[in-house]
Design a protein around this motif. Structure first.
Motif, short mmCIF file in Angstrom:
data_model
loop_
_atom_site.label_atom_id
_atom_site.label_comp_id
_atom_site.label_asym_id
_atom_site.label_seq_id
_atom_site.Cartn_x
_atom_site.Cartn_y
_atom_site.Cartn_z
N ARG A 1 -36.20 24.30 26.51
CA ARG A 1 -36.37 22.86 26.74
C ARG A 1 -36.41 22.23 25.33
O ARG A 1 -37.46 22.12 24.71
CB ARG A 1 -37.65 22.57 27.50
CG ARG A 1 -37.67 23.13 28.91
CD ARG A 1 -38.97 22.76 29.62
NE ARG A 1 -39.14 23.48 30.85
CZ ARG A 1 -38.70 23.06 32.04
NH1 ARG A 1 -38.07 21.92 32.15
NH2 ARG A 1 -38.92 23.79 33.13
N ASP B 1 -43.53 27.67 30.93
CA ASP B 1 -42.88 26.58 31.68
C ASP B 1 -42.80 25.28 30.90
O ASP B 1 -41.99 24.41 31.24
CB ASP B 1 -43.60 26.34 33.01
CG ASP B 1 -43.38 27.47 34.01
OD1 ASP B 1 -42.38 28.20 33.86
OD2 ASP B 1 -44.19 27.61 34.94
N ASP B 2 -43.62 25.12 29.88
CA ASP B 2 -43.54 23.92 29.03
C ASP B 2 -42.31 23.97 28.13
O ASP B 2 -41.68 22.95 27.88
CB ASP B 2 -44.78 23.79 28.13
CG ASP B 2 -46.07 23.64 28.91
OD1 ASP B 2 -46.06 23.00 29.98
OD2 ASP B 2 -47.10 24.19 28.45
N GLU C 1 -37.03 27.03 30.72
CA GLU C 1 -36.77 26.97 32.16
C GLU C 1 -35.83 28.11 32.52
O GLU C 1 -35.00 28.53 31.71
CB GLU C 1 -36.18 25.62 32.57
CG GLU C 1 -34.83 25.30 31.97
CD GLU C 1 -34.31 23.95 32.42
OE1 GLU C 1 -34.32 23.66 33.63
OE2 GLU C 1 -33.91 23.18 31.54
N VAL D 1 -32.74 29.25 34.62
CA VAL D 1 -31.57 28.61 35.22
C VAL D 1 -30.64 29.65 35.80
O VAL D 1 -30.54 30.77 35.29
CB VAL D 1 -30.80 27.73 34.19
CG1 VAL D 1 -31.67 26.57 33.72
CG2 VAL D 1 -30.34 28.55 33.01
#
Length: 79
Positions: free
Chosen positions: A11, A69-70, A73, A75
């Motif tokens: 992210r 999770d911060d 991710e 996919v």
């Protein structure tokens, strides 16, 4: 029927913001704290390289209390 494949994606904006808030002024300092080469950090941040176990572990250690999770991710990778 083919099985799904998955990958971990950084992210980018959250990672960059967390690194800045943690006081890391450069990729070199962040990479040192993560136990990685600066080029690895730069390649993952640019999207050229997917984050591997060493990057994920280093990021979680250097940017604690951020959680998986911060910063990442999971996919699905399309064939």
């Amino acid at each position: 029927m083919s099985a799904s494949r998955y990958s971990v994606k950084l992210r980018y904006s959250t990672f960059t913001k967390a690194a800045r808030l943690a006081g890391f002024k450069s990729d070199y300092v962040l990479a040192y704290k993560m136990g990685l080469n600066r080029s690895t950090v730069m390649r993952v941040r640019s999207g050229e390289l997917q984050p591997g176990a060493a990057f994920i572990g280093g990021a979680l250690a250097a940017l604690a209390p951020m959680q998986f999770d911060d910063l990442f991710e999971v996919v699905e990778v399309k064939p």
